[in-house]
Design a protein around this motif. Sequence first.
Motif, PDB file in Angstrom:
ATOM      1  N   PHE A   4       0.849  -1.193   0.000  1.00 36.73           N
ATOM      2  CA  PHE A   4       0.000   0.000   0.000  1.00 36.73           C
ATOM      3  C   PHE A   4       0.884   1.242   0.000  1.00 36.73           C
ATOM      4  CE2 PHE A   4      -2.459  -3.048   2.768  1.00 36.73           C
ATOM      5  CZ  PHE A   4      -3.407  -3.360   1.813  1.00 36.73           C
ATOM      6  N   LYS A   5       0.455   2.281  -0.745  1.00 35.02           N
ATOM      7  CA  LYS A   5       1.200   3.548  -0.702  1.00 35.02           C
ATOM      8  C   LYS A   5       0.441   4.538   0.156  1.00 35.02           C
ATOM      9  CE  LYS A   5       3.224   3.148  -5.247  1.00 35.02           C
ATOM     10  NZ  LYS A   5       2.841   3.335  -6.630  1.00 35.02           N
ATOM     11  N   CYS A   6       1.177   5.422   0.817  1.00 36.80           N
ATOM     12  CA  CYS A   6       0.541   6.442   1.653  1.00 36.80           C
ATOM     13  C   CYS A   6      -0.380   7.300   0.774  1.00 36.80           C
ATOM     14  CB  CYS A   6       1.612   7.321   2.310  1.00 36.80           C
ATOM     15  SG  CYS A   6       0.924   8.615   3.367  1.00 36.80           S
ATOM     16  N   THR A   7      -1.598   7.546   1.262  1.00 43.07           N
ATOM     17  CA  THR A   7      -2.566   8.312   0.464  1.00 43.07           C
ATOM     18  C   THR A   7      -2.590   9.795   0.861  1.00 43.07           C
ATOM     19  OG1 THR A   7      -4.248   7.538   2.017  1.00 43.07           O
ATOM     20  CG2 THR A   7      -4.128   6.397  -0.085  1.00 43.07           C
ATOM     21  N   PHE A   8      -1.689  10.198   1.774  1.00 40.75           N
ATOM     22  CA  PHE A   8      -1.619  11.619   2.153  1.00 40.75           C
ATOM     23  C   PHE A   8      -1.171  12.404   0.910  1.00 40.75           C
ATOM     24  CE2 PHE A   8      -0.104  15.449   4.165  1.00 40.75           C
ATOM     25  CZ  PHE A   8      -0.960  15.602   5.242  1.00 40.75           C
ATOM     26  N   LEU A  12       4.935  10.041  -1.112  1.00 45.38           N
ATOM     27  CA  LEU A  12       5.268   8.885  -1.949  1.00 45.38           C
ATOM     28  C   LEU A  12       5.741   7.694  -1.121  1.00 45.38           C
ATOM     29  CD1 LEU A  12       7.227  10.863  -4.690  1.00 45.38           C
ATOM     30  CD2 LEU A  12       4.920   9.906  -4.887  1.00 45.38           C
ATOM     31  N   GLN A  13       5.623   7.800   0.207  1.00 43.19           N
ATOM     32  CA  GLN A  13       6.163   6.766   1.094  1.00 43.19           C
ATOM     33  C   GLN A  13       5.244   5.535   1.152  1.00 43.19           C
ATOM     34  OE1 GLN A  13       9.216   6.903   2.686  1.00 43.19           O
ATOM     35  NE2 GLN A  13       9.338   8.618   1.250  1.00 43.19           N
ATOM     36  N   PRO A  14       5.830   4.385   1.534  1.00 51.18           N
ATOM     37  CA  PRO A  14       4.982   3.195   1.702  1.00 51.18           C
ATOM     38  C   PRO A  14       4.046   3.349   2.909  1.00 51.18           C
ATOM     39  CG  PRO A  14       7.285   2.696   2.251  1.00 51.18           C
ATOM     40  CD  PRO A  14       7.258   4.102   1.760  1.00 51.18           C
ATOM     41  N   GLY A  15       2.852   2.839   2.781  1.00 54.43           N
ATOM     42  CA  GLY A  15       1.927   2.828   3.908  1.00 54.43           C
ATOM     43  C   GLY A  15       2.364   1.761   4.901  1.00 54.43           C
ATOM     44  N   VAL A  16       2.173   2.033   6.199  1.00 50.98           N
ATOM     45  CA  VAL A  16       2.476   1.021   7.224  1.00 50.98           C
ATOM     46  C   VAL A  16       1.427  -0.083   7.075  1.00 50.98           C
ATOM     47  CG1 VAL A  16       2.627   0.579   9.699  1.00 50.98           C
ATOM     48  CG2 VAL A  16       3.376   2.791   8.767  1.00 50.98           C
ATOM     49  N   GLY A  17       1.880  -1.352   7.113  1.00 53.56           N
ATOM     50  CA  GLY A  17       0.977  -2.488   6.900  1.00 53.56           C
ATOM     51  C   GLY A  17      -0.330  -2.396   7.671  1.00 53.56           C
ATOM     52  N   ARG A  18      -0.490  -3.227   8.699  1.00 47.81           N
ATOM     53  CA  ARG A  18      -1.775  -3.284   9.400  1.00 47.81           C
ATOM     54  C   ARG A  18      -2.158  -1.970  10.063  1.00 47.81           C
ATOM     55  NH1 ARG A  18      -0.339  -8.749  12.561  1.00 47.81           N
ATOM     56  NH2 ARG A  18       0.204  -9.895  10.705  1.00 47.81           N
ATOM     57  N   ASN A  27      -7.785   5.705   4.652  1.00 52.91           N
ATOM     58  CA  ASN A  27      -6.469   6.097   4.139  1.00 52.91           C
ATOM     59  C   ASN A  27      -5.421   5.041   4.477  1.00 52.91           C
ATOM     60  OD1 ASN A  27      -6.551   8.788   2.889  1.00 52.91           O
ATOM     61  ND2 ASN A  27      -7.389   9.398   4.872  1.00 52.91           N
ATOM     62  N   HIS A  28      -4.430   4.943   3.584  1.00 49.64           N
ATOM     63  CA  HIS A  28      -3.195   4.234   3.922  1.00 49.64           C
ATOM     64  C   HIS A  28      -2.218   5.321   4.347  1.00 49.64           C
ATOM     65  CE1 HIS A  28      -4.525   0.434   2.355  1.00 49.64           C
ATOM     66  NE2 HIS A  28      -4.812   0.961   1.174  1.00 49.64           N
ATOM     67  N   LEU A  29      -1.546   5.111   5.462  1.00 45.56           N
ATOM     68  CA  LEU A  29      -0.663   6.168   5.963  1.00 45.56           C
ATOM     69  C   LEU A  29       0.739   5.642   6.224  1.00 45.56           C
ATOM     70  CD1 LEU A  29      -3.359   7.589   8.346  1.00 45.56           C
ATOM     71  CD2 LEU A  29      -2.447   8.765   6.343  1.00 45.56           C
ATOM     72  N   CYS A  30       1.725   6.476   5.918  1.00 46.56           N
ATOM     73  CA  CYS A  30       3.115   6.111   6.174  1.00 46.56           C
ATOM     74  C   CYS A  30       3.443   6.415   7.641  1.00 46.56           C
ATOM     75  CB  CYS A  30       4.037   6.903   5.242  1.00 46.56           C
ATOM     76  SG  CYS A  30       4.010   8.665   5.599  1.00 46.56           S
ATOM     77  N   GLU A 277       7.137  -0.370   6.869  1.00 42.40           N
ATOM     78  CA  GLU A 277       5.796  -0.925   6.645  1.00 42.40           C
ATOM     79  C   GLU A 277       5.328  -1.824   7.776  1.00 42.40           C
ATOM     80  OE1 GLU A 277       5.209  -2.488   2.577  1.00 42.40           O
ATOM     81  OE2 GLU A 277       7.048  -1.431   2.113  1.00 42.40           O
ATOM     82  N   SER A 278       6.174  -2.026   8.763  1.00 41.92           N
ATOM     83  CA  SER A 278       5.811  -2.937   9.843  1.00 41.92           C
ATOM     84  C   SER A 278       6.451  -2.425  11.132  1.00 41.92           C
ATOM     85  CB  SER A 278       6.353  -4.306   9.445  1.00 41.92           C
ATOM     86  OG  SER A 278       6.088  -5.259  10.405  1.00 41.92           O
ATOM     87  N   TYR A 279       5.794  -2.651  12.267  1.00 44.64           N
ATOM     88  CA  TYR A 279       6.299  -2.227  13.582  1.00 44.64           C
ATOM     89  C   TYR A 279       6.710  -0.748  13.565  1.00 44.64           C
ATOM     90  CZ  TYR A 279       6.640  -7.254  14.640  1.00 44.64           C
ATOM     91  OH  TYR A 279       6.373  -8.579  14.839  1.00 44.64           O
ATOM     92  N   SER A 280       5.807   0.109  13.114  1.00 38.73           N
ATOM     93  CA  SER A 280       6.180   1.518  12.972  1.00 38.73           C
ATOM     94  C   SER A 280       6.410   2.198  14.327  1.00 38.73           C
ATOM     95  CB  SER A 280       5.107   2.273  12.183  1.00 38.73           C
ATOM     96  OG  SER A 280       3.876   2.162  12.843  1.00 38.73           O
TER      97      SER A 280
END
Length: 459
Positions: A4-8, A12-18, A27-30, A277-280
């Motif tokens: 998932f890509k951040c929708t902010f 352009l950053q990857p969205g954090v998984g869960r 939204n998907h958020l980084c 993308e994990s354990y943010s």
Amino acid sequence: MPLFKCTFPGCLQPGVGRQGSCRLCNNHLCTKHLRQDFHHCPDWRVNEREYVIKSTEAEIAEMTALLSQVNVCALRDRAAALRKVDCTVLALSYDHQSRFSVMGGMNYHIPIHFVDGVTWLCRIRRHNITTTPVAHQNRLILSEVATYQFLSSRTQIPIPKVHDYSIYSPSNPIGVGYILMDKLAGKPLSDCDLTDADRECVLSQLADVFAALKQHPFNEIGCLLDPDNLSVGPVLDESTIDADENGNLLLLGPFKSALEYRTASIKHQIELILRGESYSDNAIDAYLVHRFVLDYVIESVTRNEQGPFFLKHMDDKGDHILVDDEFRIVGIIDWEWAQITTQSEAFAAPLYFLDVGLYYSGSNELSRKEVEFASNLKRRNEAGLADLVYGGRVAHRLAHCVGGDTGDIEDLPNHFMGLLRAVLPRNNERETWAHWRGGAMMTYEKDEDLQNLIQKGSK
Ligand SMILES: [Zn+2]
Ligand SMILES: [Zn+2]
């Protein structure tokens, strides 16, 4: 490429998984935009009331949209044609009050009533911002049906009969991917209070299930691929999936050995941690844990995990078992995440048996149910299975340590210290998380990836 890509806007950053997929604002958020300065949705830990209101609104919107995609007439006609008996499907509308009777976190069930009193369920997958790509959803449908197919053709394990299925595709007249299956009577075991005699009755039947699964070894680790082809395909667990640069699904496995399987899962998780993308909320803790497990734990664990491999219901919290009033198992349901895995993982006690409070506090003490279950297996000359239940903590802890990002930063230290004590009890009986973490920071002091995480300001 991230799943998932951040929708902010502009990010352009990857969205954090869960944790970074917010159902409330879709939204998907980084890592950055998940912070409170940018993301204003209520946090259930801080403002539960507000969270419940927003979450209910989001769920109503999600389910209304999903149910509007179902072609009710086509579904009714399909079921009637398959069984050659007339049936009705009531007009679909989402009722939040009765949601627990028709849906779980991943699926919704539409009842189909035949005129002779028989009821089927149409199991469809929920769809929201947390949902993985349709290619993964379709694989899950095929793998779940393949698992039912395997169980019904090779074992006596009680499961619902599957009558039909379809993946998502433009040519599917029902409008959504689905599985048509018998509706089983009975109530979830996890909702029941058991007397000693009831518990013994249930444990004995579950020992039958373990013994039956033990009769069917596999040569590879992964998920069943397709109902028409019961071979083993890639692992489908959400924590293991990824996408390539064109957005195509990337999956791990199937694997010929436990070492390959464990190593690939951990390396993938390390990659996700480094990509944000994990354990943010606890990337450094998670990096140290995964790195250490890869470098110092996995080899000794997998030494006892030679093949063959066995099928496991991977979501065995107790609501997957339906029982009647005499505590006879009517059926075991929800096999969507079922996987062929190492014997120590396949035959560790179901999570339903664990004393959850004790386990999450980091204690490896076996619960009363686990001990009784192992004794039951021993009494029926299944000493091998009994030993796997007695030694099951290693598999439980590994499953919760590797890729088990719950969003609660307290969980990882407890699971990890539990893992160390389970694998190397003598060296780690008195070890504390703080002391271990300090040592690991020194061990990996010169590690470039760790330095990058520190420089990025990761916690
Ligand atoms: Zn939000
Ligand atoms: Zn962002």
